[in-house]
Scaffold this active site. Structure first.
Site: not given
Length: 390
Positions: A131, A42, A134, A74, A180, A232, A40
């Site tokens: 959640a 990384t 991704s 969507s 991801d 982040y 994570e």
């Protein structure tokens, strides 16, 4: 995902397209969400990660147009968002439509001027949003695969992963790495992806979970997070500052043996951030080595150590995530950790199939006792990467 369920989601997506745009699509493409087994924060440090593509997917149904108009819909949101290939601007793309239109913008950058036609796109998904699974990369990779085919661009999957990352970084504003998108495009059933985020080399590694009667549970704490927020980005800046102070281009250049020197060079907070990344890189390599030598049950202790590092050194966990992990461990999981960018989202637990009911019930009871929102707990399995469905 079973063939029946997958076909149902694809049919749902194509029917939704027809309702929105009044005509059948040219085709449907899908891409999975991902669970990061370990590794994570990384990826943007040129390190190692070990994700799997999961059996929850986003479907995009698409049809070429004869003009330069892009329209996106969507099933999770009302209305159709319209743009123009000649006027795509990262600063103007907002909300949920920034993900598919951001991919279009990224692909247009290297295409000869005026050569591409407009497209109608309709998105449907069963990847839980917010959640840590991704859902954004699933959208980006499904759209990238569809546009790559419709526009006859001929880009390979690693190039499409970089397109998805560019869209997320420049358009959405989330400073994520490439893990991801790589997992979503390159995943294989019952395999993890050992990803070297410096060279972008990816090696598919057999998991053997089914043969060992083990499974992965996702514990969605239902506390939503966003990669575009400050937490982040601040962690990424700390990593960049730490690399600069240590005289290296990225934290990938440091190993555990460099940590004593780092402790003398860096302030306490930056050192903790660096220590997480350095030890997490080693944990990825150790996890894959243990998986190959001893089998999947040996992975558990590395998951536990990873969570402790993210909780204490990188400080990206939450009370809900910590409870999800500790409850899973207490009720029989072989290992557990938060997964994804942190500040909410989901944890994962490696469990024996026979222990799954006890682990799920125990987690639910502990969340109720703490007064937290009831989590969603469900199994996931390693799945195929992005593909054309019909």
């Amino acid at each position: 995902m079973s063939g029946f369920l997958r076909e149902g989601l694809v049919r749902q997506g194509t029917d939704y397209f027809t309702r929105e745009f009044g005509v059948a699509p040219d085709g449907a493409w899908s891409a999975p969400g991902r669970v990061n087994v370990i590794g994570e924060h990384t990826d943007y440090n040129d390190g190692f990660a070990f994700p799997i593509a999961i059996d929850k997917r986003t479907v995009v149904a698409a049809r070429s147009r004869g003009d330069r108009i892009l329209r996106v819909a969507s099933s999770a949101f009302s209305g159709v968002v319209e743009s123009n290939l000649d006027k795509l601007n990262p600063e103007d793309l907002k909300g949920w439509a920034a993900y598919p239109l951001g991919v279009a913008w990224a692909l247009v950058q290297d295409a000869p001027a005026g050569t591409l036609t407009g497209v109608d796109l309709a998105l449907s998904s069963d990847v839980p949003a917010g959640a840590g699974l991704s859902s954004s990369a699933a959208v980006e990779c499904a759209v990238a695969l569809a546009l790559n085919e419709l526009w006859k661009l001929g880009l390979g999957r690693q190039a499409l992963a970089r397109i998805g990352q560019l869209a997320e970084n420049r358009v959405v504003g989330a400073p994520t790495g490439i893990m991801d998108q790589s997992a979503s495009l390159l995943g294989e059933p019952d395999h993890g992806l050992l990803l070297d985020c410096q060279s972008l080399q990816a090696e598919s590694v057999p998991l053997g979970f089914a043969a060992a009667e083990l499974g992965l549970l996702v514990i969605d704490t239902r506390t939503s997070h966003s990669h575009a927020d400050g937490g982040y980005a601040s962690r990424r800046r700390s990593c960049e500052d730490g690399a600069k102070a240590m005289g290296v281009s990225s934290l990938r250049a440091l190993g555990p043996e460099d940590l004593p020197r780092a402790a003398g060079v860096l302030d306490g907070e930056t050192f903790r951030r660096v220590r997480h990344v350095v030890t997490e890189n080693q944990r990825v390599l150790d996890t894959v080595a243990a998986l190959r030598a001893e089998g999947p049950a040996a992975v558990g202790p590395f998951l536990n150590a990873s969570h402790a590092s993210m909780r204490d050194d990188f400080e990206i966990s939450t009370p809900e995530l910590d409870l999800a992990v500790s409850a899973a461990q207490a009720f029989g999981a072989l290992g557990a950790r938060m997964t994804g960018g942190g500040f909410g989202g989901a944890a994962i637990a490696l469990v024996r199939n026979s222990d799954t009911p006890r682990v799920k019930d125990g987690i639910a009871r502990e969340f109720a006792r703490a007064g937290f929102t009831a989590p969603r707990v469900f199994p996931v399995s390693a799945s195929a990467g992005a593909r054309r469905e019909e």
